[in-house]
Write an enzyme that holds these catalytic residues in place. Structure first.
Site, PDB file in Angstrom:
ATOM      1  N   HIS A 191      -4.809   2.157   0.619  1.00 13.40           N
ATOM      2  CA  HIS A 191      -5.225   3.284   1.457  1.00 13.40           C
ATOM      3  C   HIS A 191      -6.685   3.222   1.883  1.00 13.40           C
ATOM      4  O   HIS A 191      -7.041   3.725   2.941  1.00 13.40           O
ATOM      5  CB  HIS A 191      -4.871   4.607   0.793  1.00 13.40           C
ATOM      6  CG  HIS A 191      -3.403   4.855   0.881  1.00 13.40           C
ATOM      7  ND1 HIS A 191      -2.545   4.580  -0.151  1.00 13.40           N
ATOM      8  CD2 HIS A 191      -2.638   5.254   1.926  1.00 13.40           C
ATOM      9  CE1 HIS A 191      -1.317   4.828   0.255  1.00 13.40           C
ATOM     10  NE2 HIS A 191      -1.337   5.241   1.501  1.00 13.40           N
ATOM     11  N   ARG A 334       3.468  14.514   7.809  1.00 20.78           N
ATOM     12  CA  ARG A 334       4.161  14.179   6.567  1.00 20.78           C
ATOM     13  C   ARG A 334       3.690  15.100   5.450  1.00 20.78           C
ATOM     14  O   ARG A 334       2.482  15.341   5.326  1.00 20.78           O
ATOM     15  CB  ARG A 334       3.853  12.722   6.207  1.00 20.78           C
ATOM     16  CG  ARG A 334       4.498  12.295   4.904  1.00 20.78           C
ATOM     17  CD  ARG A 334       4.269  10.843   4.649  1.00 20.78           C
ATOM     18  NE  ARG A 334       2.900  10.574   4.214  1.00 20.78           N
ATOM     19  CZ  ARG A 334       2.447   9.350   3.960  1.00 20.78           C
ATOM     20  NH1 ARG A 334       3.238   8.307   4.138  1.00 20.78           N
ATOM     21  NH2 ARG A 334       1.210   9.157   3.552  1.00 20.78           N
ATOM     22  N   GLU A 433      11.085   4.283   3.154  1.00 15.30           N
ATOM     23  CA  GLU A 433      10.129   3.398   2.477  1.00 15.30           C
ATOM     24  C   GLU A 433      10.613   2.988   1.096  1.00 15.30           C
ATOM     25  O   GLU A 433       9.987   2.181   0.422  1.00 15.30           O
ATOM     26  CB  GLU A 433       8.735   4.039   2.419  1.00 15.30           C
ATOM     27  CG  GLU A 433       8.675   5.432   1.853  1.00 15.30           C
ATOM     28  CD  GLU A 433       7.284   6.057   1.973  1.00 15.30           C
ATOM     29  OE1 GLU A 433       6.307   5.335   2.212  1.00 15.30           O
ATOM     30  OE2 GLU A 433       7.194   7.289   1.802  1.00 15.30           O
ATOM     31  N   ASP A 457       5.112   0.641   1.949  1.00 20.12           N
ATOM     32  CA  ASP A 457       5.825   0.779   0.677  1.00 20.12           C
ATOM     33  C   ASP A 457       7.133   0.002   0.681  1.00 20.12           C
ATOM     34  O   ASP A 457       7.501  -0.605  -0.323  1.00 20.12           O
ATOM     35  CB  ASP A 457       6.096   2.259   0.384  1.00 20.12           C
ATOM     36  CG  ASP A 457       4.858   2.931  -0.201  1.00 20.12           C
ATOM     37  OD1 ASP A 457       4.219   2.319  -1.079  1.00 20.12           O
ATOM     38  OD2 ASP A 457       4.516   4.037   0.238  1.00 20.12           O
ATOM     39  N   CYS A 504       5.869   3.800  10.893  1.00 17.94           N
ATOM     40  CA  CYS A 504       4.476   4.214  10.749  1.00 17.94           C
ATOM     41  C   CYS A 504       3.747   3.369   9.712  1.00 17.94           C
ATOM     42  O   CYS A 504       2.601   3.626   9.395  1.00 17.94           O
ATOM     43  CB  CYS A 504       4.371   5.701  10.409  1.00 17.94           C
ATOM     44  SG  CYS A 504       5.230   6.121   8.893  1.00 17.94           S
TER      45      CYS A 504
HETATM   46  C1  PEP Z   1       4.122   3.407   4.310  1.00 14.88           C
HETATM   47  O1  PEP Z   1       4.417   3.357   3.117  1.00 14.88           O
HETATM   48  O2  PEP Z   1       4.382   2.508   5.132  1.00 14.88           O
HETATM   49  C2  PEP Z   1       3.395   4.572   4.834  1.00 14.88           C
HETATM   50  C3  PEP Z   1       3.182   4.714   6.124  1.00 14.88           C
HETATM   51  O3  PEP Z   1       2.928   5.470   3.948  1.00 14.88           O
HETATM   52  P1  PEP Z   1       1.612   5.253   3.070  1.00 14.88           P
HETATM   53  O4  PEP Z   1       0.905   4.029   3.571  1.00 14.88           O
HETATM   54  O5  PEP Z   1       0.785   6.473   3.216  1.00 14.88           O
HETATM   55  O6  PEP Z   1       2.161   5.079   1.694  1.00 14.88           O
HETATM   56 MG    MG Z   2       4.264   5.116   1.903  1.00 11.49          MG
END
Ligand code: PEP
Ligand code: MG
Length: 577
Positions: A191, A334, A433, A457, A504
């Site tokens: 992140h 989300r 995911e 994920d 996404c």
């Molecule tokens: C993902 O897992 O692809 C996603 C968009 O969510 P995050 O990166 O916030 O886990």
């Molecule tokens: Mg995710």
């Protein structure tokens, strides 16, 4: 001497500046007995005074550069330094036990932390445990005569060098001075890397040893295009990298011309290119890069940038700002995805062996429903101001989706009964995911309004390779046929059931993945805003009539991630110029 380190290219761009080491000093100490307790108390009081002066300075700088809200946490810290119940108790321990200040501080802090953490029926008091930890760390540093890094005090251009950066560290960086960052740990989809992309800061992660290779103030290059960090570059290297940075800026300027153009293929087919955002502030990037929608608003950053649980009204304001800002274009928000690598200091989670496989996202929302219900009410109220999609993260079973939807319906019914205005056409969807959900996408598709595939994920769970662990980053394979089969199955299931499917995860903005997704007919591509124009430019070069058996080859003939990288590269070379 110049040293080049290889890492993972986490965010585009190149920068050259002095390093700022965001590394915690060693705060270990030994317990010793003291004879002159008065002198020891005096030494402790001196540490308190120094800490207060330091925090006041940080607070004032943070207020100016980051705003009053961000600076508020420092007010809370000052209260502790000035609280005789806390600092007085430490002095008492020094006198009573005739021990050094470090030991008295450690014992007293531990006592306070366990008292606060034990107040399970009072979330506000529980949150104070994090303040005690911070305050004690600062006092300890002053007692030991070492200094803590204070990123809020940065007042000149730097490149942040850290072992790892938590998303909340990243959120506090002042873009005016921070020109990029380099870390020992991390992967492209950690992140902190995602935040770097939304801040448009070049970043290289996973270098393993940058913190050991560079000294504070030494010049470093962060080459986020090639995943390289150069420590103490020679003059000619500095000019080479500066030139590369300028070339990249020129390329970006070319892409910028596409800002107000629709996202269409060479043969005129339109597909939505949307932006991922973390805070309403990211809307500037959304506009500057001409996003056609917001495909993912990660609301957890709202929780992470706050000293306590954000109220329904705080949330309402943030969601409304984003929804209104899009002028009727869709915004997919989300619900909170805390856990994994995202933590809230005021919401203690259980210690877990595998946080990414643990108590996370919808699993928390379904258990701690008061937090979830507050968020849903804020979302429902904000829906009156535009076109809203709500999606749930980390859904693994139909039962989880049904429970979440039921809670949503209950809150919606309550608001309607009260006469609250809410949007007419809110869509309720889910992230795909968890591999279990991808495999059963045909069943989910009958109950949801849309899917958004979270490859960050989905890949880590399919390949059993932690997305933030540089030791297994070779297994992080977006184009592996196994991953592509799950993606295609999800898109097909959506279309067979008359719903739309987006993506996404970071793979949506990946130039190799993109032609494959287009070939599969993915409807919406949501990515870091800074990737939008690059992908729009690529889309314009592709004629969908050329696809023929590209996808079939990718999932049925190719055996590896590399096979598919080559397949796409050959396709692009042959069909686009
Ligand atoms: C993902 O897992 O692809 C996603 C968009 O969510 P995050 O990166 O916030 O886990
Ligand atoms: Mg995710």
């Amino acid at each position: 001497m110049t040293k080049t380190l290889k890492g993972i290219a986490a965010s585009d761009g190149i920068a050259v500046a002095p390093a700022y080491l965001l590394v915690e000093p060693d705060l270990s100490f030994s317990k010793t007995s003291v004879n002159d307790v008065d002198a020891e108390v005096e030494r402790f009081q001196k540490a308190v005074k120094e800490s207060i002066a330091e925090v006041e300075q940080i607070r004032d700088t943070a207020k100016k550069s980051l705003g009053a809200d961000e600076a508020q946490v420092f007010e809370a810290h000052l209260m502790f330094f000035n609280d005789p119940e806390f600092t007085g108790a430490i002095e008492q321990e020094i006198k009573k036990q005739k021990v050094n200040g470090e030991s008295a501080l450690d014992q007293t802090a531990q006592k306070f932390i366990s008292i606060f953490e034990g107040m399970t029926d009072n979330a506000y008091m529980q949150e104070r445990a994090a303040d005690v930890r911070d305050v004690s760390k600062r006092l300890m540093a002053h007692l030991l005569g070492v200094s803590l890094p204070n990123p809020a005090l940065i007042d000149h251009e730097v490149i942040i060098v850290a072992h790892d950066l938590t998303p909340s560290d990243t959120a506090q960086l002042n873009k005016k001075y921070v020109k990029g960052f380099i870390t020992d740990l991390g992967g492209r989809t950690a992140h902190s890397a995602i935040m770097a992309r939304s801040l448009e800061l070049p970043a290289v992660v996973g270098t393993a040893e940058i913190t050991k290779s560079v000294k504070n103030g030494e010049t470093v290059v962060v080459d986020g295009l090639n995943g390289k960090a150069v420590v103490a570059p020679e003059k000619d290297e500095i000019s080479k990298f500066t030139q590369m940075g300028a070339d990249f800026a020129k390329q970006k300027a070319e892409w910028k011309k596409l800002r107000d153009q629709p996202s269409v293929t060479k043969d005129g087919k339109h597909y939505t290119i949307a932006a991922n955002i973390g805070t309403p502030d990211d809307m500037t990037g959304v506009r500057e890069n001409g996003a056609e929608a917001v495909g993912l608003y990660r609301t957890e950053f709202l929780y992470m940038n706050s000293a306590e649980l954000p109220t329904e009204d705080d949330q309402f304001k943030a969601y409304k700002a984003v929804i209104e800002g899009m002028n009727g274009k869709q915004v997919v928000i989300r619900t909170m995805d805390i856990g994994g690598d995202k933590h809230l200091p005021y919401l203690p989670l259980p210690e877990e062996m595998n946080p990414f496989l643990g108590y996370r996202a919808i699993r928390i929302s379904l258990k701690q429903q008061d937090i979830f219900r507050t968020q849903l009410r804020a979302l429902l109220r904000a829906s009156a101001y535009g076109k809203l999609g709500i999606m749930f993260p980390m859904i693994g079973t139909l039962n989880e989706f049904r429970q979440a939807k039921k809670i949503y319906e209950e809150e919606k019914a309550k608001l309607l009964k009260k006469g609250t205005k809410i949007g007419q056409d809110i869509q309720v969807g889910m992230m795909i995911e968890v591999p279990a959900a991808a495999i059963l996408a045909d069943q989910f598709a009958k109950e949801v309004d849309f899917f958004s595939i979270g490859t960050n994920d989905l890949i880590q769970y399919t390949m059993a390779a932690d997305r933030g662990n540089e030791h297994v980053s070779y297994l992080y394979q977006p184009y592996n046929p196994s991953v592509l089969r799950l993606v295609k199955h999800t898109i097909d299931a959506a279309h067979q059931n008359g719903i739309w499917c987006g993506m996404c995860g970071e793979a949506a903005g990946d130039s190799v993945m993109f032609p494959l997704l287009l070939g599969m007919g993915l409807d919406e591509y949501s990515m870091s805003a800074t990737s939008i124009l690059r992908i729009r430019s690529q889309m314009k070069k592709i004629d969908t009539n050329d696809f023929k058996d590209l996808v079939d080859q990718a999932i049925n003939v190719s055996e590896t991630n590399e096979d598919n990288a080559k397949l796409v590269s050959d396709f692009m070379a042959k069909h686009t110029k």
